[in-house]
Design a protein around this motif. Sequence first.
Motif, PDB file in Angstrom:
ATOM      1  N   ARG A 159       0.922  -1.274  -0.095  1.00  0.00           N
ATOM      2  CA  ARG A 159      -0.046  -0.012  -0.118  1.00  0.00           C
ATOM      3  C   ARG A 159       1.134   1.436  -0.066  1.00  0.00           C
ATOM      4  N   TYR A 160       1.824   1.422   0.948  1.00  0.00           N
ATOM      5  CA  TYR A 160       2.621   2.674   1.150  1.00  0.00           C
ATOM      6  C   TYR A 160       3.851   2.627   0.274  1.00  0.00           C
ATOM      7  N   ASN A 198       3.478   2.186  -2.743  1.00  0.00           N
ATOM      8  CA  ASN A 198       2.943   2.841  -4.003  1.00  0.00           C
ATOM      9  C   ASN A 198       1.923   3.933  -3.889  1.00  0.00           C
ATOM     10  N   HIS A 199       1.997   4.360  -2.702  1.00  0.00           N
ATOM     11  CA  HIS A 199       1.027   5.515  -2.242  1.00  0.00           C
ATOM     12  C   HIS A 199       1.707   6.910  -2.622  1.00  0.00           C
ATOM     13  N   SER A 200       0.886   7.795  -3.303  1.00  0.00           N
ATOM     14  CA  SER A 200       1.461   9.042  -4.096  1.00  0.00           C
ATOM     15  C   SER A 200       1.613   9.942  -2.733  1.00  0.00           C
ATOM     16  N   GLU A 201       1.528   9.833  -1.695  1.00  0.00           N
ATOM     17  CA  GLU A 201       1.639  10.850  -0.650  1.00  0.00           C
ATOM     18  C   GLU A 201       2.646  10.164   0.459  1.00  0.00           C
ATOM     19  N   ASP A 214      -4.380   4.226   7.065  1.00  0.00           N
ATOM     20  CA  ASP A 214      -4.183   5.406   6.627  1.00  0.00           C
ATOM     21  C   ASP A 214      -4.436   6.588   7.851  1.00  0.00           C
ATOM     22  N   LEU A 249      -1.065   8.246   8.212  1.00  0.00           N
ATOM     23  CA  LEU A 249      -1.128   9.524   7.354  1.00  0.00           C
ATOM     24  C   LEU A 249      -1.688  10.846   7.941  1.00  0.00           C
ATOM     25  N   GLU A 300      -4.356  11.710   4.718  1.00  0.00           N
ATOM     26  CA  GLU A 300      -5.143  10.799   4.186  1.00  0.00           C
ATOM     27  C   GLU A 300      -5.947  11.166   2.862  1.00  0.00           C
TER      28      GLU A 300
END
Length: 713
Positions: free
Chosen positions: A370-371, A373-376, A705, A709, A713
């Motif tokens: 998940r993270y 490939n996470h844009s943030e 998230d 995040l 989020e």
Amino acid sequence: MTQVLLIAGAAPTLSMLKAAVEQFRATGATVRLTGLFDREAAAGVLDVVEVHPLPEAVAERGTASARAIAKLPLPRRTWASAEHSPWVRRHARNAQLLVALDAGAVYTVWRLAEHNRRADAVFGVAPALRALQSRGRHPVQYAVRDVVRTVPSPSVAARSAKRTVRRGAGAVLRRASSPAVLRTGIGAKAWRTAVVAPRVPDRMREKLARRVSLSMAKGGRKAGATTVLHQAADRIANRKLSAALLADAARAELARGKDDPELRMKAVEAALHLADQRFKRKDFAAAAAQLSTAFSLAFDRVLHFDGVSSPMAEDPEGYLAVFRRSAAFRELSAPRGRALPAAPATGGRPLRLLVTTYANARFLGEIRDRYENHSEVEFRYLDFSKDETLAPLARDLTKVAEHALGGRPSLRAKVEEALRPHLDWADTVFVDWCAGPAALFTCIDPGTTRVVVRLHSYEVFTAWPHMVDFTRVDDLVLVSEHLREMAEKVLPQLTRSDTAQTHAIANAMDLARFQREKTGGDARFTLGLVGVNSVAKDPRWALEVLRLLRRRDERYRLVIIGGGLNRKTGAAARAYDDLLEAEVRELEAIGAVHRVGQTDDVPTALTDVGVILSSSVRESFHCGLVEGVVSGALPVVRDWPFFAALENGARTLFPADWVVGGPQEAAERILKLTASEETWRAATEPAAKHALAEWDWSVVGLEFDRLLLGDKE
């Protein structure tokens, strides 16, 4: 002809050695060379001098001897290497001149000269040449002296006599207390009486007890071997010796897969008493060693992992009370706080997330995907087991304890050097498993980096969480409410306002992939167990359920998915597995049990399963059960005994009707809800929907998230 023996404590300078050999040989002397150097170091003189490197002689005596000798100072190391060498003894006995080539060989020459008083013993090449010249000028004087000095010195003779007496007495003792003697009832009784005899000095009693205990164990009297150590400890006034015997006696019992609670608690209390004494004296190394002994006994896997019960699960506060009375123990996780609070990511950039573990990434797959490939998120991963500096530190509980008590500043420096670059880079560190890495991250101030630790049920029954400073942890993640309740009983500091905020978040599971059609209408008669690699899974409970079902209907069978128990963990696990294997084979013979074995395709294996069991005594969540439920199997969950007495447990984690109190209740639930295809599907379809809605990664991922995040989020 004069014989000269040259001895070097280190590799000699080759040019100087050649010159010395030539000078000695010019006088007509026979020259030999020995010392702590490799054969290659004297390669240039091998053609004219007989060379005997001592490292080769030491190696022949075995690895243990080599390790012991290597720890000695150089002079003692040279002598320890030479004294047992037949070559050195033979040529030293016949030499007229013993020469120490360096300071490391002086002690050896002196000891050899005590045995050969005819020889001149000198330090250096020049004095040796002068001694040779003196012998040449005064041959009669030296001949008379050699006759007078034909025997060793009085001190050597006295030592030899004492050694002979000791060896003789030791040989008699070894024969009299041999395993063959102690295998007999009369021999065992006689030696037990000798061990507890009055007015025996403490050290003598301790040595005798160990000797008798070892022979008893070798003779097959393992229970008696433990009893001897215990009884001797009770009669020794020296607390350190007594504590060591108690600890060894308790360890011996645990190694047999047994537990003597009275003996174990006496050993733990003795170790903690010594730990407090040493801590008060600021002897942090000794205090940490005693704490480590107490931990090894109180958290031995026999007590909590290789059986179907746990004394700590039954009464966490009572079990740990002896530790909480210890000042040294309390210091381990004393709050040290942090200089600055954790700060959010700055400058509008992505969150820098470091995910770390020690070798076990079993529960990190979905989180990493998940993270990464996470844009943030800017993601990094650290496995402590792959780091040469961090790996040994994360395994060494004693060193970490010593640092926590106030010692080992070098450990803090090493941790700072290894972890500070990660802490300086990361906004948030997510540490999976509350073990060695979590302790290391909190033994230094994390600065403004947020620290998140996830604790699984395994660690609750180990010493590591007690080494963690939770005032330096911002968030503690647990996978269920009952685990949070147990953790707070074991770690009461978690309830303070200045420590980590706790969160109950389920394990990350991609459950949708388990939605498959069953292979046929008879699937409802197939029970399934997923993962039986530990005694805590208690598969024998499932076999009892199966037997009860087959008394009513022989169509019921059990499929076991996964590898078997790890028999290498100890005697207790082997004893359980022996019973399990006998039962499984009996049921396999009539077609009632089928073992699938280890598989990477659990979803397909579950297509044959219509009833999924959780037979465990301890689970923090039980992913295998939930995966089976999503596959369309009827959930039957044992009310996990380790947590059954808590306010939260299996009955609050899952719908209450999934949970049963015992094998009979489990069989009744299965018989009722698999009576027909319709009743079975009417029970399994809502259960699958509930599991997906509650625990699929599409749902749980949002909770992560929110945790990691926040406003990103």
